[in-house]
Structure formats: structure tokens, C-alpha cells
Design an enzyme around this catalytic site. Structure first.
Site, PDB file in Angstrom:
ATOM      1  CE  LYS A  59      -3.399  -2.780   0.311  1.00 22.21           C
ATOM      2  NZ  LYS A  59      -4.045  -3.212  -0.922  1.00 22.21           N
ATOM      3  CE1 TYR A 272      -9.248 -10.205   2.741  1.00 21.12           C
ATOM      4  CE2 TYR A 272     -10.495 -10.027   4.797  1.00 21.12           C
ATOM      5  CZ  TYR A 272      -9.456  -9.619   3.985  1.00 21.12           C
ATOM      6  OH  TYR A 272      -8.611  -8.625   4.410  1.00 21.12           O
ATOM      7  CE1 TYR A 298      -5.678  -8.821   0.945  1.00 25.84           C
ATOM      8  CE2 TYR A 298      -4.956  -8.680   3.229  1.00 25.84           C
ATOM      9  CZ  TYR A 298      -5.854  -8.361   2.240  1.00 25.84           C
ATOM     10  OH  TYR A 298      -6.940  -7.581   2.547  1.00 25.84           O
TER      11      TYR A 298
HETATM   12  C1  LIG Z   1      -0.344  -7.982   2.152  1.00 30.76           C
HETATM   13  C2  LIG Z   1      -1.274  -7.667   1.039  1.00 30.76           C
HETATM   14  N1  LIG Z   1      -1.126  -8.324  -0.118  1.00 30.76           N
HETATM   15  C3  LIG Z   1      -1.935  -8.112  -1.168  1.00 30.76           C
HETATM   16  C4  LIG Z   1      -2.965  -7.206  -1.076  1.00 30.76           C
HETATM   17  C5  LIG Z   1      -3.844  -7.058  -2.271  1.00 30.76           C
HETATM   18  O1  LIG Z   1      -3.538  -5.926  -3.006  1.00 30.76           O
HETATM   19  P1  LIG Z   1      -4.702  -5.206  -3.801  1.00 30.76           P
HETATM   20  O2  LIG Z   1      -5.708  -4.803  -2.776  1.00 30.76           O
HETATM   21  O3  LIG Z   1      -4.072  -4.074  -4.485  1.00 30.76           O
HETATM   22  O4  LIG Z   1      -5.292  -6.213  -4.732  1.00 30.76           O
HETATM   23  C6  LIG Z   1      -3.155  -6.483   0.117  1.00 30.76           C
HETATM   24  C7  LIG Z   1      -4.211  -5.477   0.273  1.00 30.76           C
HETATM   25  O5  LIG Z   1      -5.345  -5.644   0.375  1.00 30.76           O
HETATM   26  C8  LIG Z   1      -2.296  -6.738   1.192  1.00 30.76           C
HETATM   27  O6  LIG Z   1      -2.446  -6.091   2.364  1.00 30.76           O
END
Ligand SMILES: Cc1ncc(COP(=O)(O)O)c(C=O)c1O
Length: 341
Positions: A59, A272, A298
Site C-alpha cells: 500500500k 477471505y 494475502y
Molecule cells: C499484504 C497484502 N497483499 C496483497 C494485497 C492485495 O492488493 P490489492 O488490494 O491491491 O489487490 C493487500 C491489500 O489488500 C495486502 O495487504
């Protein structure tokens, strides 16, 4: 200058102001022990977990572009929203602290059933408080941005100058940030003597994938971008990647090709924020073999998706594949019981 080249993309990006909070470029490193364990392809990691501020993550690269608008508008308060263990909220809070802005965060409760007694107080939740953010609890409804907008309106009515950072820092400006990662990967991989067959990462609110796809068409055209759906909502992720990709392309005035978007489903089940056996295997392998700290929401699901594709024979052993580590390590501490470590 050719209209598809690293220098051309860089020139387009230089026209968009950025704050400079993230530590860039992030390293691109080989993963020899994980490669040997899986029997190839040659694996590399793009360390987007090493963007620095407040434990880093993907981010911050987006916030660098998004927050230049906040500063230009004279905002005194950042407002955003996310789940209890959101990495996005933690990075918004860190950026606000660094820039001397107030920070108000909507914390959505109930999207994830607490996986451990510490869930509300450990990891990212603890860091939000450490960075001085004010937290506003709200029940999760599935609508991501409405409560953030409502809180911003409330703060404006109190005389503050709020700036809304959208859920996941995903909009056109947030997405174009990830085209800059492609410039780094193009240069770093060329210096190391290879062209990546693919860049693989966990995809959620869609901005990261949108920027990678956009950048790859301009500067790394033989590289496929694979977003592993971590939300158990692959159609929604696909639609958002398309939307933010189009918005970012309009800002940079470069072409975006919807057919380049590939969202891989099947690695987010059951929901999720709920890791499955393959997620835990990926986290343990990355930790034991490469000292990488992945998270259960994630990056752990992202690597689990990559491992599944390798085992299904998607790449030959002499190809090079980059895993983009998007961060999230602090959430690990809120999932200790699930990890059985
Ligand atoms: C650690 C991490 N990886 C991946 C993502 C996914 O990225 P994006 O939201 O841009 O798809 C996020 C955010 O939501 C994240 O915090």
C-alpha cells in the site's frame, strides 16, 4: 522513444507527483532453496514487503501517489477503512503519522471471525494504535467505501479537511503506482540476465494487479501477470482490476488491454481471511527455506496459488517466475493459534 519501453513508461509516470514515503526500489532476490524444494521453475521474490515505513507492504507504493493529492488539497486528516487486521489501514496510519496528519479509520468488524483471542489487539491492530490513528468500529456489510465517505463527511462538518483514501488504496492513482514496480522488475531482471515468464501475487481490491498489468504491456510484454484471488470473489476481483486498469491507463495515457488480466480462482476458500492447509504450507515453506514472512490472508494465499500452478506444470524448470511479496507480515501475530507455531 519507442511507445513501449521501460524509459517510455518511466517518462509517463514521472508526470504524476509522488510523496516519497516508500523505500524504493525494493529488492528482487533469488529463491534457490524454495526452487529446489519445488523442482523449478527458477523462483525470485520482489520484496514489496520491504517498502519501509511502519513495517512496509504494497500500500505504501500506492499511497505515495494517492497522498500527493491529499497534500495538494491541504488536507489535515486521512480517512480510510478496512478489516480489523487490514495491512492497508496500518500503512495509512503510518503515512499519516509520518506526514503529521490526523488519521481516522473505519474498522469493519465481522468480515472475518476472530481466529485467535488476540485478533483485535495484536499485529496490525496494535500498530494502528501505536501510530496514533483513531478507530471507528462498524459492522461489515460488504459495501467497502460508503462508511469511509460518511465518516469523512462527519469530520468535514466538524471543520476538518479530510482526505478519503479508498478501501485497499485502490483507485486509478493507486493502481498506476504498480506500473512503477514493473520498471524496477524490468531493470533488475535484465541485470540478473533473465526475463520473467510471470509475476504472481495475491490480488484483493485489484489495484496492484491493475498497475502490474498496465506496466507489463508497456515495459515487460513477454511477462504474464497472474493475480491469485485471495477474496474468494474472483469475478469481483477481475471487474475491479479492469476498472482500475482503465482509470490508471487514462491517467498515464498508455494502452490497457483487458485480455491481459488473469485472475486465478480456487486458492481463497473457504473465505477471505481464513487460511487453508495450502496457505499454511506456503507460509511454513517460505519461512523455513527462505526466511520470508508471509501472512495468512494475502501473501500466504498468493504463494499457495503459485505452488499449485507449479505443481500443475504451468512452467518449465528453466523458466523464471517472480513471486511478488506484497507484505502483510504483522497479521501473522494475530493468527498464532491457527498457524500452530
Ligand atoms: C499484504 C497484502 N497483499 C496483497 C494485497 C492485495 O492488493 P490489492 O488490494 O491491491 O489487490 C493487500 C491489500 O489488500 C495486502 O495487504
Amino acid at each position: 522513444m519507442p511507445r513501449s519501453s521501460t524509459a517510455y513508461l518511466e517518462q509517463r509516470l514521472e508526470r504524476i507527483p509522488r510523496v516519497g514515503l516508500a523505500h524504493l526500489p525494493t529488492p528482487l532476490e533469488p529463491l534457490p532453496r524454495l526452487t529446489a524444494e519445488l523442482g523449478g521453475p527458477r523462483l525470485w521474490v520482489k520484496r514489496e514487503d520491504c517498502t519501509g515505513l511502519g513495517f512496509g507492504g504494497n500500500k505504501l507504493r500506492k499511497l505515495d501517489y494517492v497522498l500527493s493529492e491529499a497534500l495538494a488539497a491541504g488536507a489535515d486528516t486521512l480517512v480510510s477503512g478496512g478489516v480489523v487486521q487490514s495491512n492497508s489501514l496500518r500503512q495509512v496510519a503510518a503515512a499519516a503519522a509520518k506526514l503529521g496528519l490526523a488519521c481516522h479509520l473505519v474498522v469493519y468488524e465481522g468480515r472475518v471471525a476472530a481466529p485467535s483471542p488476540d485478533y483485535h489487539d495484536q499485529g496490525n491492530a496494535l500498530l494502528n494504535r501505536l501510530f496514533g490513528a483513531q478507530l471507528h468500529k462498524q459492522p461489515w456489510t460488504g459495501e467497502r467505501n460508503a462508511a469511509i465517505e460518511a465518516l469523512a463527511a462527519e469530520l468535514a462538518a466538524q471543520g476538518r479537511k479530510p482526505f478519503v483514501v479508498p478501501y485497499g488504496v485502490s483507485n486509478g492513482r493507486g493502481a498506476l503506482a504498480y506500473a512503477s514496480t514493473i520498471i524496477e522488475i524490468a531493470r533488475q531482471s535484465a541485470a540478473a540476465g533473465f526475463t520473467p515468464g510471470a509475476v504472481v501475487h495475491g490480488s484483493g481490491s485489484g489495484g496492484t494487479q491493475a498497475g502490474l498489468v498496465l506496466g507489463a504491456r508497456a515495459a515487460l510484454s513477454r511477462t504474464r501477470i497472474l493475480g491469485i484471488d485471495i477474496d474468494a470473489e474472483p469475478d469481483r476481483v477481475q471487474a475491479d482490476v479492469l476498472r482500475y486498469g482503465e482509470e490508471a491507463a487514462a491517467l498515464l495515457q498508455i494502452p490497457f488491454e483487458p485480455a491481459d488480466v488473469e485472475v486465478v480462482a480456487g486458492h481463497a476458500d473457504p473465505a477471505y481471511g481464513v487460511p487453508q492447509a495450502a496457505t499454511l504450507e506456503a507460509i511454513r515453506l517460505a519461512g523455513r527455506l527462505e526466511a520470508l514472512v508471509l501472512d495468512p490472508v494475502y501473501s500466504g494465499k498468493g504463494l499457495a496459488g503459485l505452488i499449485a500452478l507449479i505443481r500443475a506444470g504451468r512452467w518449465r524448470a528453466n523458466e523464471d517466475v517472480v513471486f511478488l511479496h506484497s507484505g502483510g507480515g504483522p497479521a501473522l501475530f494475530a493468527y498464532r493459534e491457527v498457524l500452530e507455531l
